[in-house]
Design an enzyme around this catalytic site. Sequence first.
Site, PDB file in Angstrom:
ATOM      1  N   ASN A   1      18.660   8.492  -7.488  1.00 24.25           N
ATOM      2  CA  ASN A   1      18.165   8.328  -6.118  1.00 24.25           C
ATOM      3  C   ASN A   1      19.178   8.714  -5.036  1.00 24.25           C
ATOM      4  O   ASN A   1      18.862   9.538  -4.173  1.00 24.25           O
ATOM      5  CB  ASN A   1      17.624   6.905  -5.927  1.00 24.25           C
ATOM      6  CG  ASN A   1      16.380   6.655  -6.774  1.00 24.25           C
ATOM      7  OD1 ASN A   1      16.116   7.385  -7.710  1.00 24.25           O
ATOM      8  ND2 ASN A   1      15.627   5.634  -6.457  1.00 24.25           N
TER       9      ASN A   1
ATOM     10  N   GLY B   1       0.816  -1.223   0.000  1.00 24.07           N
ATOM     11  CA  GLY B   1       0.000   0.000   0.000  1.00 24.07           C
ATOM     12  C   GLY B   1       0.841   1.260   0.000  1.00 24.07           C
ATOM     13  O   GLY B   1       0.456   2.282   0.564  1.00 24.07           O
ATOM     14  N   GLY B   2       2.002   1.195  -0.646  1.00 21.31           N
ATOM     15  CA  GLY B   2       2.824   2.395  -0.819  1.00 21.31           C
ATOM     16  C   GLY B   2       2.292   3.198  -2.005  1.00 21.31           C
ATOM     17  O   GLY B   2       1.180   2.936  -2.497  1.00 21.31           O
TER      18      GLY B   2
ATOM     19  N   LYS C   1      16.832   0.967 -16.117  1.00 21.00           N
ATOM     20  CA  LYS C   1      16.165   1.535 -14.942  1.00 21.00           C
ATOM     21  C   LYS C   1      17.111   1.498 -13.739  1.00 21.00           C
ATOM     22  O   LYS C   1      17.141   2.428 -12.940  1.00 21.00           O
ATOM     23  CB  LYS C   1      14.873   0.743 -14.672  1.00 21.00           C
ATOM     24  CG  LYS C   1      14.107   1.150 -13.416  1.00 21.00           C
ATOM     25  CD  LYS C   1      13.123   2.267 -13.656  1.00 21.00           C
ATOM     26  CE  LYS C   1      12.573   2.935 -12.415  1.00 21.00           C
ATOM     27  NZ  LYS C   1      11.701   2.156 -11.584  1.00 21.00           N
TER      28      LYS C   1
ATOM     29  N   ASN D   1      12.001  -1.669  -7.591  1.00 22.66           N
ATOM     30  CA  ASN D   1      13.216  -1.022  -8.096  1.00 22.66           C
ATOM     31  C   ASN D   1      14.384  -1.962  -7.859  1.00 22.66           C
ATOM     32  O   ASN D   1      14.321  -2.835  -6.993  1.00 22.66           O
ATOM     33  CB  ASN D   1      13.502   0.256  -7.291  1.00 22.66           C
ATOM     34  CG  ASN D   1      12.827   1.480  -7.885  1.00 22.66           C
ATOM     35  OD1 ASN D   1      12.482   1.500  -9.068  1.00 22.66           O
ATOM     36  ND2 ASN D   1      12.647   2.505  -7.065  1.00 22.66           N
TER      37      ASN D   1
END
Length: 280
Positions: free
Chosen positions: A177, A8-9, A169, A95
């Site tokens: 990041n 639920g992020g 990616k 990720n």
Amino acid sequence: MRIGIAGGGSLGLLCATHLMAQKHEVFLQLRNKEQINKVNSSGIRLEGDDNLYVPKAGRETTEQMDIWFCTVKQHHVNELFLKWKPHAPVLMLQNGIGHMHAVPDEVEAYPAVVTHGALRLSINEVRHTGLGNIAVPKSANKVLQKLISQSGRLQLVEDQDIQKRIYKKLVMNAVINPLTVLYEKPNGWLLLSSEAKEEARQLCLEAASIVGLEETIWEEVQELIERTAANRSSMLADFEAGRPLEIEAINGALIALAAPGRAARHQHIVHLVRKKEEER
Ligand code: KPL
């Protein structure tokens, strides 16, 4: 279709609203009781969209799903699969690299590469910060084919060479990041500050040579930074919220792929980010 979403992020909430907008039935598998209650009672709000999306939410379900989206962070994948036995194909939207190894052999899992930007505003509110897509490997799986044709704004697309896309990616995340955490600035800063831009370029070139991508990937990284200039990267959002960072799954995984002595810049950046995380 009946679609399960684990997590639920920001990404889990974004997928839930977009899939419900396409009239799919969604079950949201969550760990947090407060979030389960909130989603069941008030639904999910997607900023800028007047509709209220009310999926079913719970710790688990006995209902058979057609397909699952696994959106938990990479460091929760192991723990998730200790108890969870999905009897349907699962798209893995993490990720970094390495998480596919944590999926039990009997689960039919597909790696998926996400370029959407999303920001969780509260436990049941999400902002779609950047329109992207979700690339999945080309597959004969009928359910996946059907989902691709009914994915709407989530834009599921097939990629013949998903491994290359995963590496691209990885490079993008490994550059953007950690630097946004060190500078505590949105992505766009990395092109505005000449010092940051040069660091980003060097990190990009080192990463590209580790995974065997052409140096032109730097152009693509800059385009992504421009397209997401106002975004705070997912790692910066985690840093600011006091959550664990995905530095191991991203830069750590990249370093593990490198021949000895070929990842000095990434080793240095990991060291700086870890130090900053400890001081937080
Ligand atoms: O995927 C991202 C993230 O924040 O994790 C990027 C591409 C860096 C966009 O913010």
